[in-house]
Write an enzyme that holds these catalytic residues in place. Structure first.
Site, short mmCIF file in Angstrom:
data_model
loop_
_atom_site.label_atom_id
_atom_site.label_comp_id
_atom_site.label_asym_id
_atom_site.label_seq_id
_atom_site.Cartn_x
_atom_site.Cartn_y
_atom_site.Cartn_z
N ASN A 17 35.29 54.67 31.55
CA ASN A 17 34.68 53.25 32.20
C ASN A 17 33.25 53.82 32.94
O ASN A 17 33.34 54.56 33.77
CB ASN A 17 35.69 52.51 33.01
CG ASN A 17 35.17 51.52 33.84
OD1 ASN A 17 33.72 51.46 33.93
ND2 ASN A 17 35.75 50.28 34.10
N ASP A 42 31.04 51.88 34.35
CA ASP A 42 30.62 50.75 35.35
C ASP A 42 29.65 51.43 36.51
O ASP A 42 28.61 50.76 36.79
CB ASP A 42 31.52 49.84 35.98
CG ASP A 42 32.33 48.94 34.80
OD1 ASP A 42 31.90 48.70 33.81
OD2 ASP A 42 33.48 48.53 35.49
N HIS A 43 30.15 52.25 36.83
CA HIS A 43 29.57 53.10 38.38
C HIS A 43 28.32 53.78 37.90
O HIS A 43 27.63 54.13 39.11
CB HIS A 43 30.80 53.55 38.94
CG HIS A 43 31.66 52.59 39.36
ND1 HIS A 43 31.31 51.50 40.13
CD2 HIS A 43 32.94 52.33 39.38
CE1 HIS A 43 32.31 50.63 40.47
NE2 HIS A 43 33.20 51.19 40.14
N ARG A 89 18.99 50.85 43.08
CA ARG A 89 17.48 50.86 43.09
C ARG A 89 16.86 50.09 42.17
O ARG A 89 15.43 49.85 42.35
CB ARG A 89 17.27 52.18 43.10
CG ARG A 89 17.28 53.34 44.13
CD ARG A 89 16.35 52.80 45.22
NE ARG A 89 16.57 53.76 46.43
CZ ARG A 89 16.26 54.88 46.75
NH1 ARG A 89 15.29 55.59 45.99
NH2 ARG A 89 16.56 55.37 47.79
N HIS A 96 32.91 46.70 32.44
CA HIS A 96 33.55 45.40 33.02
C HIS A 96 32.12 44.56 33.11
O HIS A 96 31.26 44.99 34.12
CB HIS A 96 34.29 45.73 34.36
CG HIS A 96 34.83 44.52 34.76
ND1 HIS A 96 35.54 44.61 35.77
CD2 HIS A 96 34.83 43.01 34.80
CE1 HIS A 96 35.98 43.34 36.34
NE2 HIS A 96 35.47 42.56 35.46
N ARG A 110 31.01 41.69 34.99
CA ARG A 110 31.46 40.79 35.96
C ARG A 110 30.65 39.46 36.25
O ARG A 110 29.41 39.51 35.75
CB ARG A 110 31.67 41.52 37.38
CG ARG A 110 32.59 42.80 37.61
CD ARG A 110 32.63 43.24 39.03
NE ARG A 110 33.15 42.39 39.73
CZ ARG A 110 34.76 42.50 40.09
NH1 ARG A 110 35.31 43.74 39.83
NH2 ARG A 110 35.31 41.52 40.98
N ARG A 127 27.30 42.62 39.22
CA ARG A 127 27.21 43.62 40.20
C ARG A 127 26.82 45.27 39.53
O ARG A 127 26.14 46.16 40.25
CB ARG A 127 28.28 43.80 41.39
CG ARG A 127 29.64 44.34 40.95
CD ARG A 127 30.64 44.35 41.94
NE ARG A 127 31.16 43.23 42.30
CZ ARG A 127 32.27 43.01 43.11
NH1 ARG A 127 32.88 44.06 43.34
NH2 ARG A 127 32.51 42.00 43.14
N HIS A 128 27.30 45.38 38.62
CA HIS A 128 27.12 46.84 37.87
C HIS A 128 26.48 46.82 36.48
O HIS A 128 25.34 46.38 36.46
CB HIS A 128 28.19 47.79 37.99
CG HIS A 128 29.53 47.23 37.74
ND1 HIS A 128 29.88 46.56 36.77
CD2 HIS A 128 30.63 47.37 38.69
CE1 HIS A 128 31.37 46.20 37.04
NE2 HIS A 128 31.61 46.76 38.31
N GLU A 178 35.84 44.87 29.31
CA GLU A 178 36.72 44.06 30.25
C GLU A 178 35.81 42.92 30.96
O GLU A 178 34.48 43.02 31.07
CB GLU A 178 36.63 44.92 31.55
CG GLU A 178 37.79 45.99 31.29
CD GLU A 178 37.70 47.06 32.61
OE1 GLU A 178 37.37 46.73 33.74
OE2 GLU A 178 38.44 47.98 32.67
N THR A 197 38.92 45.53 40.68
CA THR A 197 39.89 44.50 40.34
C THR A 197 41.07 44.55 40.91
O THR A 197 42.00 45.71 40.98
CB THR A 197 40.19 44.65 38.65
OG1 THR A 197 38.81 44.72 38.09
CG2 THR A 197 41.09 43.53 37.96
N GLU A 251 47.29 46.58 29.35
CA GLU A 251 46.94 47.44 30.10
C GLU A 251 47.69 47.35 31.70
O GLU A 251 47.73 46.53 32.35
CB GLU A 251 45.64 47.45 30.31
CG GLU A 251 44.91 48.88 31.34
CD GLU A 251 43.56 48.95 31.12
OE1 GLU A 251 42.97 48.94 30.12
OE2 GLU A 251 42.87 49.61 32.29
N HIS A 255 43.40 52.49 36.35
CA HIS A 255 42.96 52.08 37.63
C HIS A 255 43.34 52.92 38.56
O HIS A 255 44.40 53.15 38.76
CB HIS A 255 43.39 50.74 38.20
CG HIS A 255 42.36 49.83 39.24
ND1 HIS A 255 42.33 50.40 40.35
CD2 HIS A 255 41.45 49.01 38.71
CE1 HIS A 255 41.42 49.55 40.99
NE2 HIS A 255 40.93 48.87 40.14
N1 PXP Z 1 41.13 49.16 33.73
C1 PXP Z 1 40.80 48.14 34.17
C2 PXP Z 1 41.47 46.86 33.88
C3 PXP Z 1 39.84 48.02 35.27
O1 PXP Z 1 39.51 46.94 35.89
C4 PXP Z 1 39.39 49.20 35.79
C5 PXP Z 1 38.32 49.20 36.85
O2 PXP Z 1 37.10 48.68 36.40
C6 PXP Z 1 39.88 50.27 35.38
C7 PXP Z 1 40.88 50.48 34.14
C8 PXP Z 1 39.11 51.58 35.82
O3 PXP Z 1 39.68 51.81 37.16
P1 PXP Z 1 38.85 53.13 37.98
O4 PXP Z 1 37.60 52.81 37.87
O5 PXP Z 1 39.42 52.99 39.41
O6 PXP Z 1 39.32 54.38 37.22
#
Ligand code: PXP
Length: 264
Positions: free
Chosen positions: A15, A17-18, A26, A51, A53, A57-58, A78, A109, A159, A202
């Site tokens: 994932n 996202d971050h 920035r 994801h 959202r 936000r990301h 997601e 989430t 999941e 997660h």
């Molecule tokens: N699975 C789902 C459905 C999620 O929403 C997330 C967080 O976006 C993850 C997995 C991954 O979680 P983490 O970023 O804590 O590894």
């Protein structure tokens, strides 16, 4: 007839996202989530998860378009089960959509979908995605009623939310860790028995991944925040490589899943 199947290989979805969280701190284009996705794939990721959202936000809409157009591995989108997100999914047709609950004020989430409580509306979203050849996953807590409801609404995949398990590990509560691991294992078994593909994710880290990876019915883990955090210290390739190695090691010790076959 009952046979023992090969243990399925366990896929890793990364994932990203971050990466976008840091970029958005920035504005501008750096660091680029697509570049991170390419690096994760080169390091052994089987797919990329992002994801989108409601509050963007990301990950943003343009990220989804670029990921879909340029990735060489499956994209797992997601999203909340809203009309807005459904339209975006149908426009880009990712390999899979993982439907998640979404609250504007949450940091991440929190909890799984209330599948039993939102059955009809959810079933309609599931059906419209499936009609477009998108595999549908539901992000759920490991409870028997929810798993049964997930099969009933026509999902392809569940999941399992591992957040509670990881929190108990962090708190050092051995009894709660073991009970939650049992709940996850029982839910995986039930889901597999109902014909659902089983994923989990997660909060997973190097420290928590092995007991989860050892659940034999699981075929995919989705991991983000920890890997992107570790990438700061040792690089994303190294983080993905280490996570994969831990998953593989845990998987080697797993006995094969029993599969029920028809007697034809
Ligand atoms: N699975 C789902 C459905 C999620 O929403 C997330 C967080 O976006 C993850 C997995 C991954 O979680 P983490 O970023 O804590 O590894």
């Amino acid at each position: 007839m009952v046979r023992k199947s090969e243990t399925e290989p366990l896929r890793l979805g990364v994932n990203i996202d971050h990466v976008a969280t840091i970029r958005n701190a920035r504005g501008g284009r750096h660091p680029d989530p697509l570049r991170a996705a390419h690096i994760a794939i080169a390091a052994g990721a089987d797919g990329i998860t992002a994801h989108l959202r409601e509050d963007r936000r990301h990950i943003g809409d343009d990220d989804i378009a670029r990921l879909k157009n340029e990735l060489t591995r499956p994209l797992n989108l997601e999203m909340a089960a809203t009309e807005e997100m459904l339209a975006i999914a149908l426009r880009h047709v990712p390999n899979a959509c993982c439907l998640v609950p979404e609250k504007r004020e949450e940091r991440t989430t929190e909890g799984g979908l209330d599948v039993a409580g939102t059955g009809d509306r959810l079933a309609s979203v599931v059906q419209r995605l499936k009609a477009a050849d998108i595999r549908v996953s539901l992000f759920v807590e490991p409870g028997a009623r929810t798993i049964a409801a997930s099969a009933a609404v026509g999902a392809d995949i569940v999941e399992l939310h591992t957040g509670t398990y990881c929190e108990h590990v962090l708190a050092g509560d051995v009894g709660a860790v073991s009970a939650e691991r049992e709940r996850l294992a029982a839910a995986a078994k039930q889901a597999h028995g109902l014909g659902l593909e089983v994923h989990a994710g997660h909060g997973l880290t190097y420290n928590t991944v092995a007991p989860i990876a050892a659940i034999p019915e699981l075929v995919e883990l989705n991991i983000g925040h920890f890997l992107i955090g570790e990438a700061i210290f040792g690089g994303l390739s190294d983080a993905v490589g280490q996570m994969r190695a831990k998953m593989l090691e845990a998987r080697r010790k797993v006995s094969p899943v029993t599969v029920h076959e028809s007697a034809t």
